[in-house]
Write a protein that holds these residues in place. Sequence first.
Motif, PDB file in Angstrom:
ATOM      1  N   LEU A  10       0.793  -1.137   0.138  1.00  4.29           N
ATOM      2  CA  LEU A  10       0.105  -0.002  -0.021  1.00  4.29           C
ATOM      3  C   LEU A  10       0.786   1.330   0.202  1.00  4.29           C
ATOM      4  O   LEU A  10       0.683   2.302  -0.581  1.00  4.29           O
ATOM      5  CB  LEU A  10      -0.905   0.160   1.265  1.00  4.29           C
ATOM      6  N   PHE A  18       2.080   1.973  -3.266  1.00  2.00           N
ATOM      7  CA  PHE A  18       1.195   2.774  -3.975  1.00  2.00           C
ATOM      8  C   PHE A  18       1.103   4.137  -3.852  1.00  2.00           C
ATOM      9  O   PHE A  18       0.832   4.853  -4.774  1.00  2.00           O
ATOM     10  CB  PHE A  18      -0.274   2.305  -3.852  1.00  2.00           C
ATOM     11  N   ILE A  19       1.307   4.691  -2.593  1.00  3.65           N
ATOM     12  CA  ILE A  19       1.562   5.816  -2.301  1.00  3.65           C
ATOM     13  C   ILE A  19       2.648   6.638  -3.152  1.00  3.65           C
ATOM     14  O   ILE A  19       2.411   7.672  -3.818  1.00  3.65           O
ATOM     15  CB  ILE A  19       1.473   6.299  -0.889  1.00  3.65           C
ATOM     16  N   LEU A  77       3.600   5.573  -6.125  1.00  2.20           N
ATOM     17  CA  LEU A  77       3.207   5.487  -7.305  1.00  2.20           C
ATOM     18  C   LEU A  77       2.341   6.789  -7.423  1.00  2.20           C
ATOM     19  O   LEU A  77       2.632   7.394  -8.771  1.00  2.20           O
ATOM     20  CB  LEU A  77       2.347   4.529  -7.801  1.00  2.20           C
ATOM     21  N   PHE A 116      -6.749  -6.707   0.370  1.00  3.67           N
ATOM     22  CA  PHE A 116      -5.655  -5.715  -0.113  1.00  3.67           C
ATOM     23  C   PHE A 116      -4.927  -6.328  -1.317  1.00  3.67           C
ATOM     24  O   PHE A 116      -4.787  -5.659  -2.166  1.00  3.67           O
ATOM     25  CB  PHE A 116      -4.694  -5.587   0.945  1.00  3.67           C
ATOM     26  N   ILE A 122      -7.594   5.320  -8.061  1.00  2.00           N
ATOM     27  CA  ILE A 122      -6.650   5.040  -6.777  1.00  2.00           C
ATOM     28  C   ILE A 122      -7.517   5.481  -5.537  1.00  2.00           C
ATOM     29  O   ILE A 122      -7.313   4.792  -4.521  1.00  2.00           O
ATOM     30  CB  ILE A 122      -5.297   5.706  -7.141  1.00  2.00           C
ATOM     31  N   PHE A 138      -9.868   2.824  -4.191  1.00  2.00           N
ATOM     32  CA  PHE A 138      -8.897   1.901  -3.811  1.00  2.00           C
ATOM     33  C   PHE A 138      -8.576   2.146  -2.303  1.00  2.00           C
ATOM     34  O   PHE A 138      -8.762   1.655  -1.440  1.00  2.00           O
ATOM     35  CB  PHE A 138      -7.570   1.771  -4.549  1.00  2.00           C
ATOM     36  N   LEU A 191      -2.253   4.732   6.107  1.00  2.00           N
ATOM     37  CA  LEU A 191      -1.702   4.606   4.631  1.00  2.00           C
ATOM     38  C   LEU A 191      -3.113   4.888   3.725  1.00  2.00           C
ATOM     39  O   LEU A 191      -2.770   5.606   2.639  1.00  2.00           O
ATOM     40  CB  LEU A 191      -1.163   3.434   4.623  1.00  2.00           C
ATOM     41  N   GLU A 225      -3.655   8.679   3.621  1.00  2.00           N
ATOM     42  CA  GLU A 225      -2.677   9.458   2.869  1.00  2.00           C
ATOM     43  C   GLU A 225      -2.862   9.004   1.321  1.00  2.00           C
ATOM     44  O   GLU A 225      -2.749  10.126   0.776  1.00  2.00           O
ATOM     45  CB  GLU A 225      -1.266   8.978   3.417  1.00  2.00           C
ATOM     46  N   LEU A 226      -3.135   7.920   0.853  1.00  2.00           N
ATOM     47  CA  LEU A 226      -3.464   7.453  -0.664  1.00  2.00           C
ATOM     48  C   LEU A 226      -4.478   8.636  -1.193  1.00  2.00           C
ATOM     49  O   LEU A 226      -4.038   9.080  -2.250  1.00  2.00           O
ATOM     50  CB  LEU A 226      -3.491   6.174  -0.494  1.00  2.00           C
ATOM     51  N   LEU A 237      -3.326  12.191  -0.968  1.00  2.00           N
ATOM     52  CA  LEU A 237      -2.376  12.558  -2.125  1.00  2.00           C
ATOM     53  C   LEU A 237      -3.163  12.719  -3.589  1.00  2.00           C
ATOM     54  O   LEU A 237      -2.621  13.681  -4.324  1.00  2.00           O
ATOM     55  CB  LEU A 237      -1.198  11.771  -1.990  1.00  2.00           C
TER      56      LEU A 237
END
Lengths: 184, 438
Positions: free
Chosen positions: A153, A156-157, A159, B4, B76, B79, B95, B98-99, B102
């Motif tokens: 994961l 992925f960040i 990416l 995941f 994303i 996801f 995480l 944050e994903l 961003l």
Amino acid sequence: MGVSFFFIFGAIGSGIMVISALNPVFSLFWLVIVFINSAVFFLLLGVDFIALMFLLVYVGAIAVLFLFVIMLLNLTDYPPAFFKREADMTNYIPIGFLIGVFFFSEASSSWFVLGPFQKENWDLSFPWLIISHHNIEALGQVLYVVCCCLFILASFILLVAMIGAIFLTQDKAPLGKTQQLLGG
Amino acid sequence: MSEFFFLGCSLLTLVILGLHSFLLKFSVFFLLIFFSLYSFNLEGGKVLVLIGVFAVLFLLGPKKEEQTEVPVLSLIIVFGIFCLISSTNWLSVYLAIELSTLCFFVLIARGSGYSAEAGLKYFVLGALSSGLFLFGCALLCGIGGNVHLAYLDLIINSKQTFSDVCPPVGYILILGALFFKLSVAPFHMWAPDVYEGAPTKIVLLLATVPKIGIFSLLIALGLPVNSLLIGVVFSLFVGTLGALNQTKIKRLLAYSSIGHMGFILWGFESGSFESLQASLVYLFIYVIMTICVFSLILGFHLYKNLLIEFSGVSRFLPLFAVTLGVVFFSIAGIPPFAGFLSKWVVLLSGVLSQSYFVFLFAVFCSVIGGVYYVRIVKILFFQKNSYLLITIKALRKELHLNFKKVFLVGLCLYFILFLFVAPHLGFFFASQTIMILF
């Protein structure tokens, strides 16, 4: 114990020097010394990984970044605000006091919680489950075995960061035709 | 956890397919249907996320960047929010948040006008809230000794009843960070600026998807109830008073979403089965109304996003004006529409849990809030065009409605008009979702 006290007071003293140095470049170097002091202190406590992270991330990356920004800003012409008569620094005392009390109470409260169970020695590396391994080795086993999905994961960040950097910097629209002047 | 892996593999396939931009739309829809089939028996929150993202993907235009980068980044985001909904420990929560943050920063900053400022605000304040979140996590892990959400709940909520838990400081910090992401009132400062600066399609995504994920996280946490109530009262107040003096449509919708967040959070605060169901129904109707109003705004093609640009629309576009009027009446909570149903259910559950003061306050705020929604309807129907606006309007095309937008508006309007007649679908959906929790 005396050695660790030396490094603690070294960190505090150079922290004071950070905010009172005349030249911003000097204060940055004092900041580097703060980081190095605290890294050595962590090393003495037995948490090698955090010490290495301090050296790598703070000294290696962030301090260099700060130095670069200071060089770009060219702040050397201005006197620091600490020495100007009109700059009143007492405004910052209450908020600094509040934040300091908060952090200190949090740190000490965790110490009080853990206190009754282990009175003889405050060793941060003691309550670790995998005591037989080295610090970094244990962390790697947790990170790559237990948390492997989280590791993916995190990738992925990275990416997304790559896609975002490309996406933000490419040209939005083709520029209009401009006249090219001779000799210009 | 194996989930995941599954999602990650699907997403990788998606990104690889997305590189061939002509395949993108097909791959997107194929994989979203795939996702939905997979996740339908898990959590209802994921279905809501899918509705929001479907709408955004539907609205994307023929520009090059909207064919390639924007769909990939929004998937994303899906996801990340899916991971957030199904995550069970603090690390994966962090995480996942944050994903998606961003991705949102990239999407917001890539606009025109004030979007760079908006993106930077979102990024810096998001980094601040992530710092608060991580500090809270560190404190809670120090108390609980483990990173799992349920582990800590066992320690802290072991003996007491649900409402008289004294929350530790770590909880307060985490709650502050989540309020930042939800734009609940003491931490709402970024929302109007970001909504104004960001591209409108991204605002639609920002107003629906991350809020669903964070609400489901709030359900999964053991809630420190009293501090949620502060957020409820403040955001009802700010959402009402802040929107009264706005001149831009997107800022107004930002304040309106802050008020809606207050209502939804109140349902979570009461904590009973009925109130959780009520706030999930509210969330569903909020997503529907947001999709509808934003697709209408996108279709109208505003010049500077000012409210007075809507003046006198009913003269030359009567059907458009009636639709927008119905949607704004529904957001205000006028009886025959879906917005009334959601507010009614939440208020009813609040009365049943005997919090009468908050009930009176919420009714008071929604009455005042009705003023500025009805003001837009007044501008639509009864305000004359000023001369300056006439020249601006003469220079551009009036409507950008294509089949996709009309389809989306019609679908949402169906729910807004007729959900009050037969609300069983929404309640069934919500109760199924809640049954998994208890």
